[in-house]
Motif scaffolding. Structure first.
Motif, PDB file in Angstrom:
ATOM      1  N   LEU A 204     -72.869  17.668 -30.649  1.00 27.66           N
ATOM      2  CA  LEU A 204     -71.719  16.714 -30.219  1.00 27.66           C
ATOM      3  C   LEU A 204     -71.781  15.349 -30.059  1.00 27.66           C
ATOM      4  O   LEU A 204     -71.138  14.482 -30.689  1.00 27.66           O
ATOM      5  CB  LEU A 204     -70.909  17.428 -29.030  1.00 27.66           C
ATOM      6  CG  LEU A 204     -69.491  17.153 -28.927  1.00 27.66           C
ATOM      7  CD1 LEU A 204     -68.523  17.209 -30.260  1.00 27.66           C
ATOM      8  CD2 LEU A 204     -68.983  17.756 -27.770  1.00 27.66           C
ATOM      9  N   PRO A 205     -73.167  14.852 -29.442  1.00 25.13           N
ATOM     10  CA  PRO A 205     -73.085  13.537 -29.160  1.00 25.13           C
ATOM     11  C   PRO A 205     -73.400  12.741 -30.621  1.00 25.13           C
ATOM     12  O   PRO A 205     -72.987  11.829 -30.951  1.00 25.13           O
ATOM     13  CB  PRO A 205     -74.308  13.394 -28.295  1.00 25.13           C
ATOM     14  CG  PRO A 205     -74.216  14.948 -27.520  1.00 25.13           C
ATOM     15  CD  PRO A 205     -73.711  15.946 -28.508  1.00 25.13           C
ATOM     16  N   LEU A 206     -73.969  13.488 -31.370  1.00 25.04           N
ATOM     17  CA  LEU A 206     -74.565  12.714 -32.850  1.00 25.04           C
ATOM     18  C   LEU A 206     -73.108  12.538 -33.561  1.00 25.04           C
ATOM     19  O   LEU A 206     -73.181  11.894 -34.294  1.00 25.04           O
ATOM     20  CB  LEU A 206     -75.453  13.912 -33.606  1.00 25.04           C
ATOM     21  CG  LEU A 206     -76.658  14.049 -32.970  1.00 25.04           C
ATOM     22  CD1 LEU A 206     -77.488  15.050 -33.730  1.00 25.04           C
ATOM     23  CD2 LEU A 206     -77.396  12.750 -32.908  1.00 25.04           C
ATOM     24  N   MET A 207     -72.409  13.740 -33.615  1.00 27.15           N
ATOM     25  CA  MET A 207     -71.141  13.713 -34.283  1.00 27.15           C
ATOM     26  C   MET A 207     -70.036  12.497 -33.698  1.00 27.15           C
ATOM     27  O   MET A 207     -69.384  11.776 -34.505  1.00 27.15           O
ATOM     28  CB  MET A 207     -70.382  15.018 -34.211  1.00 27.15           C
ATOM     29  CG  MET A 207     -71.118  16.206 -34.981  1.00 27.15           C
ATOM     30  SD  MET A 207     -70.615  17.800 -34.428  1.00 27.15           S
ATOM     31  CE  MET A 207     -68.940  17.865 -34.950  1.00 27.15           C
ATOM     32  N   ARG A 208     -70.011  12.451 -32.495  1.00 23.11           N
ATOM     33  CA  ARG A 208     -69.261  11.202 -32.022  1.00 23.11           C
ATOM     34  C   ARG A 208     -69.806  10.003 -32.381  1.00 23.11           C
ATOM     35  O   ARG A 208     -68.880   9.286 -32.338  1.00 23.11           O
ATOM     36  CB  ARG A 208     -69.328  11.463 -30.273  1.00 23.11           C
ATOM     37  CG  ARG A 208     -68.124  12.658 -29.882  1.00 23.11           C
ATOM     38  CD  ARG A 208     -68.405  13.088 -28.177  1.00 23.11           C
ATOM     39  NE  ARG A 208     -67.465  14.000 -27.846  1.00 23.11           N
ATOM     40  CZ  ARG A 208     -67.598  14.648 -26.558  1.00 23.11           C
ATOM     41  NH1 ARG A 208     -68.398  14.179 -25.912  1.00 23.11           N
ATOM     42  NH2 ARG A 208     -66.540  15.226 -26.329  1.00 23.11           N
ATOM     43  N   LYS A 209     -71.094   9.837 -32.181  1.00 22.61           N
ATOM     44  CA  LYS A 209     -71.504   8.401 -32.434  1.00 22.61           C
ATOM     45  C   LYS A 209     -71.270   8.238 -33.798  1.00 22.61           C
ATOM     46  O   LYS A 209     -70.932   6.869 -34.192  1.00 22.61           O
ATOM     47  CB  LYS A 209     -73.115   8.603 -32.313  1.00 22.61           C
ATOM     48  CG  LYS A 209     -73.821   7.257 -32.587  1.00 22.61           C
ATOM     49  CD  LYS A 209     -75.269   7.655 -32.356  1.00 22.61           C
ATOM     50  CE  LYS A 209     -76.090   6.128 -32.826  1.00 22.61           C
ATOM     51  NZ  LYS A 209     -77.536   6.353 -32.479  1.00 22.61           N
ATOM     52  N   ALA A 210     -71.474   8.979 -35.062  1.00 22.77           N
ATOM     53  CA  ALA A 210     -71.120   8.923 -36.233  1.00 22.77           C
ATOM     54  C   ALA A 210     -69.645   8.444 -36.542  1.00 22.77           C
ATOM     55  O   ALA A 210     -69.315   7.585 -37.194  1.00 22.77           O
ATOM     56  CB  ALA A 210     -71.623  10.045 -37.282  1.00 22.77           C
ATOM     57  N   ILE A 211     -68.921   9.138 -35.855  1.00 21.99           N
ATOM     58  CA  ILE A 211     -67.250   8.794 -36.040  1.00 21.99           C
ATOM     59  C   ILE A 211     -67.022   7.373 -35.502  1.00 21.99           C
ATOM     60  O   ILE A 211     -66.064   6.599 -35.981  1.00 21.99           O
ATOM     61  CB  ILE A 211     -66.562   9.881 -35.505  1.00 21.99           C
ATOM     62  CG1 ILE A 211     -66.823  11.313 -36.231  1.00 21.99           C
ATOM     63  CG2 ILE A 211     -65.009   9.559 -35.176  1.00 21.99           C
ATOM     64  CD1 ILE A 211     -66.100  12.557 -35.571  1.00 21.99           C
ATOM     65  N   ASP A 212     -67.499   7.177 -34.323  1.00 21.78           N
ATOM     66  CA  ASP A 212     -67.245   6.114 -33.655  1.00 21.78           C
ATOM     67  C   ASP A 212     -67.779   4.857 -34.376  1.00 21.78           C
ATOM     68  O   ASP A 212     -67.049   3.897 -34.421  1.00 21.78           O
ATOM     69  CB  ASP A 212     -67.754   6.025 -32.339  1.00 21.78           C
ATOM     70  CG  ASP A 212     -67.030   6.917 -31.297  1.00 21.78           C
ATOM     71  OD1 ASP A 212     -66.054   7.326 -31.733  1.00 21.78           O
ATOM     72  OD2 ASP A 212     -67.334   7.282 -30.038  1.00 21.78           O
ATOM     73  N   GLU A 213     -68.911   4.938 -34.835  1.00 16.82           N
ATOM     74  CA  GLU A 213     -69.514   3.889 -35.547  1.00 16.82           C
ATOM     75  C   GLU A 213     -68.803   3.809 -37.034  1.00 16.82           C
ATOM     76  O   GLU A 213     -68.458   2.470 -37.205  1.00 16.82           O
ATOM     77  CB  GLU A 213     -71.178   4.304 -35.964  1.00 16.82           C
ATOM     78  CG  GLU A 213     -71.900   4.294 -34.827  1.00 16.82           C
ATOM     79  CD  GLU A 213     -73.414   4.508 -35.252  1.00 16.82           C
ATOM     80  OE1 GLU A 213     -73.408   5.027 -36.471  1.00 16.82           O
ATOM     81  OE2 GLU A 213     -74.209   4.070 -34.524  1.00 16.82           O
TER      82      GLU A 213
ATOM     83  N   ALA B  73     -69.089  13.499 -43.911  1.00 18.81           N
ATOM     84  CA  ALA B  73     -69.131  14.790 -43.013  1.00 18.81           C
ATOM     85  C   ALA B  73     -69.957  15.856 -43.393  1.00 18.81           C
ATOM     86  O   ALA B  73     -70.572  16.127 -42.371  1.00 18.81           O
ATOM     87  CB  ALA B  73     -67.529  15.081 -43.079  1.00 18.81           C
ATOM     88  N   ILE B  74     -70.152  16.049 -44.567  1.00 15.98           N
ATOM     89  CA  ILE B  74     -71.137  17.247 -44.916  1.00 15.98           C
ATOM     90  C   ILE B  74     -72.707  16.817 -44.382  1.00 15.98           C
ATOM     91  O   ILE B  74     -73.634  17.435 -44.175  1.00 15.98           O
ATOM     92  CB  ILE B  74     -71.154  17.513 -46.607  1.00 15.98           C
ATOM     93  CG1 ILE B  74     -69.781  18.095 -46.678  1.00 15.98           C
ATOM     94  CG2 ILE B  74     -72.441  18.444 -46.947  1.00 15.98           C
ATOM     95  CD1 ILE B  74     -69.683  18.397 -48.297  1.00 15.98           C
ATOM     96  N   ASP B  75     -72.928  15.741 -44.499  1.00  7.55           N
ATOM     97  CA  ASP B  75     -74.553  15.057 -44.426  1.00  7.55           C
ATOM     98  C   ASP B  75     -74.591  15.057 -42.753  1.00  7.55           C
ATOM     99  O   ASP B  75     -75.568  15.509 -42.392  1.00  7.55           O
ATOM    100  CB  ASP B  75     -74.539  13.784 -44.891  1.00  7.55           C
ATOM    101  CG  ASP B  75     -74.778  13.563 -46.330  1.00  7.55           C
ATOM    102  OD1 ASP B  75     -75.100  14.678 -46.917  1.00  7.55           O
ATOM    103  OD2 ASP B  75     -74.658  12.552 -47.135  1.00  7.55           O
ATOM    104  N   LEU B  76     -73.394  14.904 -42.052  1.00  6.91           N
ATOM    105  CA  LEU B  76     -73.619  14.899 -40.695  1.00  6.91           C
ATOM    106  C   LEU B  76     -73.852  16.056 -40.145  1.00  6.91           C
ATOM    107  O   LEU B  76     -74.649  16.503 -39.248  1.00  6.91           O
ATOM    108  CB  LEU B  76     -72.279  14.075 -40.009  1.00  6.91           C
ATOM    109  CG  LEU B  76     -72.053  14.270 -38.455  1.00  6.91           C
ATOM    110  CD1 LEU B  76     -73.213  13.394 -37.851  1.00  6.91           C
ATOM    111  CD2 LEU B  76     -70.931  13.788 -38.194  1.00  6.91           C
TER     112      LEU B  76
END
Length: 238
Positions: free
Chosen positions: A162-171, A185-188
């Motif tokens: 979840l932290p990795l997903m939030r970071k990618a979306i926020d960036e 999204a698939i790569d994430l």
């Protein structure tokens, strides 16, 4: 009278109080034109990696996919009930299909009902779909607690992925003022599944990614290529 009391104490239905055959994390992320879910195919019997080809991403219709984590038999029960609802809808032949928010609400009532009867379904469900051309992603846990968000992870994934997903979306939002693309999204999700494979003892190298957009629904079968040279970088477990 004493014999009756002793019999009554032992004549109690206790099945379903604890999960037996379990699955681990399930992940979901919203991108610009749809939603993607990820879950591996391993079902563990206690601590034993017992069944390695049990998919848990369900295609409900052309608007909805569902993924589950937790007790696999409870997922199978919900899968059968949902499929029966879909068959009933098709038999009406009225051109109306189930919407993701409706399924999300219905599942929350089912799980809450079972919880109040002290026979909970030991599973967490993610519902992803498109409603009125807008992507939707929601979670329901075994207590019937339901919410919607742009990124959701259950189990161990709530701590690592979840932290990795939030970071990618926020960036992406801060730099470009936009959402993730489908490929991003698939790569994430692939990156998150790799992290979970290295860190979660109940995870598996074979997994699925389900993708729903307004035009299509697809489920991809994938496998990791582990890089164990990173093991030497892990410290603090001696």
């Amino acid at each position: 009278m004493i014999c009756f009391c002793l019999l009554a104490q032992h004549d109690v239905v206790q099945h379903g109080w604890t999960p037996i055959t379990t699955t681990t994390s399930v992940l979901g992320v919203v991108f610009e034109s749809g939603v993607a879910l990820a879950a591996d195919t391993l079902t563990s019997y206690g601590s034993m990696a017992c069944f390695q080809n049990n998919p848990r991403i369900l295609t409900v219709n052309q608007n909805i996919i569902v993924a589950a984590a937790g007790e696999y038999s409870d997922y199978q029960f919900i899968r059968d009930v949902v499929e029966e609802k879909v068959r009933t809808e098709k038999s009406l032949n009225d051109g109306i299909s189930m919407k993701p928010k409706a399924l999300h609400t219905w599942l929350s009532r089912v799980l809450y009902n079972r919880r109040t009867k002290m026979k909970p379904l030991w599973s967490t469900f993610l519902v992803a779909g498109i409603q009125n051309d807008v992507p939707f992603l929601g979670e329901i846990d075994k207590l019937g607690t339901a919410f919607a968000d742009e990124q959701i992870a259950s189990g161990y994934g709530a701590y690592l992925a979840l932290p990795l997903m939030r970071k990618a979306i926020d960036e992406k939002r801060e730099k470009f003022n936009s959402k993730l693309t489908k490929d991003e999204a698939i790569d994430l999700l692939k990156k998150c599944m790799e992290v979970l494979y290295y860190r979660d003892a109940r995870s598996h190298d074979k997994y699925q990614i389900g993708i729903v957009t307004k035009d299509s629904v697809e489920v991809q079968n994938l496998a990791l290529k582990p890089r164990w040279e990173v093991a030497k970088l892990v410290q603090g477990y001696e």
